[in-house]
Design a protein around this motif. Structure first.
Motif, PDB file in Angstrom:
ATOM      1  N   LEU A  60      32.896   7.607  30.869  1.00 51.02           N
ATOM      2  CA  LEU A  60      32.215   8.819  31.318  1.00 51.02           C
ATOM      3  C   LEU A  60      33.089   9.999  30.888  1.00 51.02           C
ATOM      4  CD1 LEU A  60      29.960  10.185  33.046  1.00 51.02           C
ATOM      5  CD2 LEU A  60      31.500   9.970  35.003  1.00 51.02           C
ATOM      6  N   LYS A  61      32.502  10.989  30.191  1.00 44.99           N
ATOM      7  CA  LYS A  61      33.279  12.106  29.670  1.00 44.99           C
ATOM      8  C   LYS A  61      32.559  13.432  29.909  1.00 44.99           C
ATOM      9  CE  LYS A  61      35.427   9.397  25.949  1.00 44.99           C
ATOM     10  NZ  LYS A  61      35.743   9.328  24.503  1.00 44.99           N
ATOM     11  N   ILE A  62      33.360  14.494  30.033  1.00 41.35           N
ATOM     12  CA  ILE A  62      32.845  15.859  30.145  1.00 41.35           C
ATOM     13  C   ILE A  62      33.319  16.632  28.923  1.00 41.35           C
ATOM     14  CG2 ILE A  62      32.942  18.010  31.457  1.00 41.35           C
ATOM     15  CD1 ILE A  62      33.342  16.349  33.960  1.00 41.35           C
ATOM     16  N   TYR A  63      32.385  17.298  28.231  1.00 44.68           N
ATOM     17  CA  TYR A  63      32.705  18.082  27.047  1.00 44.68           C
ATOM     18  C   TYR A  63      32.421  19.562  27.298  1.00 44.68           C
ATOM     19  CZ  TYR A  63      32.784  13.689  24.380  1.00 44.68           C
ATOM     20  OH  TYR A  63      33.081  12.424  23.916  1.00 44.68           O
ATOM     21  N   ASP A  64      33.318  20.419  26.795  1.00 44.21           N
ATOM     22  CA  ASP A  64      33.042  21.857  26.832  1.00 44.21           C
ATOM     23  C   ASP A  64      32.182  22.228  25.621  1.00 44.21           C
ATOM     24  OD1 ASP A  64      34.677  22.086  24.589  1.00 44.21           O
ATOM     25  OD2 ASP A  64      36.413  22.807  25.706  1.00 44.21           O
ATOM     26  N   PRO A  65      31.749  23.503  25.490  1.00 39.35           N
ATOM     27  CA  PRO A  65      30.855  23.870  24.382  1.00 39.35           C
ATOM     28  C   PRO A  65      31.465  23.672  22.992  1.00 39.35           C
ATOM     29  CG  PRO A  65      30.804  25.544  26.090  1.00 39.35           C
ATOM     30  CD  PRO A  65      31.925  24.616  26.437  1.00 39.35           C
ATOM     31  N   ARG A  66      32.790  23.562  22.918  1.00 41.42           N
ATOM     32  CA  ARG A  66      33.452  23.375  21.626  1.00 41.42           C
ATOM     33  C   ARG A  66      33.625  21.903  21.265  1.00 41.42           C
ATOM     34  NH1 ARG A  66      34.246  27.588  24.251  1.00 41.42           N
ATOM     35  NH2 ARG A  66      35.336  26.457  25.907  1.00 41.42           N
ATOM     36  N   GLY A  67      33.087  21.004  22.115  1.00 39.34           N
ATOM     37  CA  GLY A  67      33.128  19.584  21.827  1.00 39.34           C
ATOM     38  C   GLY A  67      34.407  18.896  22.245  1.00 39.34           C
ATOM     39  N   ALA A  68      35.248  19.571  23.021  1.00 38.80           N
ATOM     40  CA  ALA A  68      36.504  18.975  23.482  1.00 38.80           C
ATOM     41  C   ALA A  68      36.305  18.372  24.869  1.00 38.80           C
ATOM     42  CB  ALA A  68      37.609  20.025  23.521  1.00 38.80           C
ATOM     43  N   VAL A  69      36.937  17.204  25.112  1.00 42.13           N
ATOM     44  CA  VAL A  69      36.914  16.608  26.447  1.00 42.13           C
ATOM     45  C   VAL A  69      37.710  17.512  27.386  1.00 42.13           C
ATOM     46  CG1 VAL A  69      37.578  14.614  27.828  1.00 42.13           C
ATOM     47  CG2 VAL A  69      36.687  14.284  25.518  1.00 42.13           C
TER      48      VAL A  69
END
Length: 422
Positions: A280-289
């Motif tokens: 399970l991962k969360i990404y910011d708008p720049r595609g970084a975890v």
């Protein structure tokens, strides 16, 4: 104060991965040839390969009239501990002393015989608790009224839905007045109204001076019902403290701090098959975890999982809640009717389910992501209500010119207008 439960260094070991051979009985020569293999397996067991310790050296005392919460991740040993306390299973090591009758609700319909009617099962459960028929009869109408299954009380319980089963099972466990009430995470089966009803009844039981042990992943329920809690991790009791302190410790220690969570094979219950969570991962708008995201920016949640066999009607979703267990919202990957039709049956293989939470929605603070994989009305394959934590940063959010902290989990950017009507 009188001690109601005394747990002294109990441990519970289960054998794993030892399926029986193809033939139960063999010829003498086959038995002789199998001796080296059996000896080798025994050595493996001593090395911890064929065994798992569900509980490891757990000790605590509980006074009469106390309500104790038991919290921990899936596989932490909570249910095994309750089964030992309820004498459903014996500990491998250690001793347990219980003073008084124990009423247990470890799973839906515990102690019910499917061929008997609801009425007959009420009397059966009362007899198991050691109650006289007159005692049971004095509580019978109250039990039936609470359960709301009076229309079906003379129907065999094998024909009950899971919700009806739960209602009657809880009503019996709570109303037949055991000195000790043991309740596992079963209230998730019932609807919201019935959950509130059950929590209210457990409050009443506690107020009457009876002892309650309550296991739940719902931190809000734990905080409401208990004053003290223990935290379990990998079979061990790691903390006993006030409920607020225990919940804070559990939430802080149970979350990934890197914006992602992965599951090893030994962290996934065998009952989850054929579903297996991977990450399970969360990404910011720049595609970084990311572990921390800005409230004005969208964030993407990605769930990776594997199916070892096809599943019909599968839905994979998230529970978003505050750090204290108050639900914000729930969403599933097949909430859209078109996606539901397209993925009505998912074949074996690897999958990724993604969703995006828009910017200008969440308020500042710490949030918890839980996951759920289930077939609605059929089976819950996997659930982890405390899978991953993340922080929302309010930089540039609406109203930051004011020093006050905004209340509630939402901080939407609404379109206001101001008119001078003079």
């Amino acid at each position: 104060m009188t001690i109601a439960i005394k747990v002294d260094s109990i441990s519970k070991r289960y054998k794993i991965g030892t399926a029986p051979g193809k033939f139960r009985y063999g010829m003498l020569r086959d038995q002789i040839a199998a001796i080296p293999r059996k000896l080798f397996r025994r050595e493996e067991g001593r090395a911890g390969i064929d065994y798992i310790w569900a509980l490891k050296d757990v000790s605590f005392d509980l006074e009469e009239g106390r309500v104790l919460g038991i919290i921990g991740r899936n596989g932490a040993g909570k249910s095994t501990l309750l089964k030992v306390l309820s004498r459903v299973t014996e500990p491998t090591k250690g001793t347990v002393s219980v003073r008084g009758r124990v009423g247990s609700l470890l799973e839906v319909g515990t102690g019910f015989h499917p061929e008997l009617t609801g009425r007959e099962n009420i009397y059966l459960n009362g007899a198991i608790l050691g109650m006289k028929r007159t005692e049971i009869e004095s509580k019978f109408d109250e039990i039936v009224e609470f359960s709301e299954v009076s229309q079906f009380i003379d129907t065999p319980v094998k024909r009950y839905s899971s919700g009806m089963y739960l209602r009657l099972a809880f009503a019996v466990a709570a109303h037949l007045e055991p000195e000790i009430l043991v309740v596992d995470e079963v209230l998730a089966v019932g609807d919201a109204e019935f959950q509130r009803k059950c929590l209210g009844k457990m409050n009443d039981v506690a107020a009457q001076g009876r002892t309650v042990l309550f296991v739940s992943h719902n931190m809000s329920a734990i905080l409401r019902l208990t004053q003290e809690a223990v935290v379990m991790q990998k079979g061990s009791l790691v903390l006993r403290a006030s409920t607020n302190e225990a919940v804070d410790f559990y939430l802080a220690s149970g979350q990934s701090q890197a914006g992602e969570r992965t599951w090893e094979a030994d962290e996934v219950p065998a009952a989850s098959a054929p579903f297996r969570p991977l990450a399970l991962k969360i990404y910011d708008p720049r595609g970084a975890v990311a572990d921390s995201v800005r409230s004005v920016e969208p964030l993407t949640i990605e769930m990776k999982y594997q199916l070892s066999a096809p599943i019909t009607g599968l839905r994979v979703g998230i529970y978003l809640s505050t750090v204290r267990g108050e639900y914000v919202f729930t969403s599933f990957d097949v909430d859209d009717a078109a996606l539901y039709e397209k993925h009505s049956t998912r074949q074996a293989g690897h999958y990724v389910s993604r969703c995006t939470i828009p910017g200008d929605l969440l308020n500042e603070g710490r949030y918890i992501l839980g996951i759920n994989a289930s077939s609605f009305g059929v089976k819950r394959y996997f659930m982890d209500e405390n899978a991953l934590g993340f922080t929302v940063d309010p930089s540039a959010a609406p109203g930051m010119q004011w020093a006050e902290q905004r209340q509630g989990p939402f901080r939407p950017r609404l379109n206001w207008s101001i008119e001078n009507t003079d």
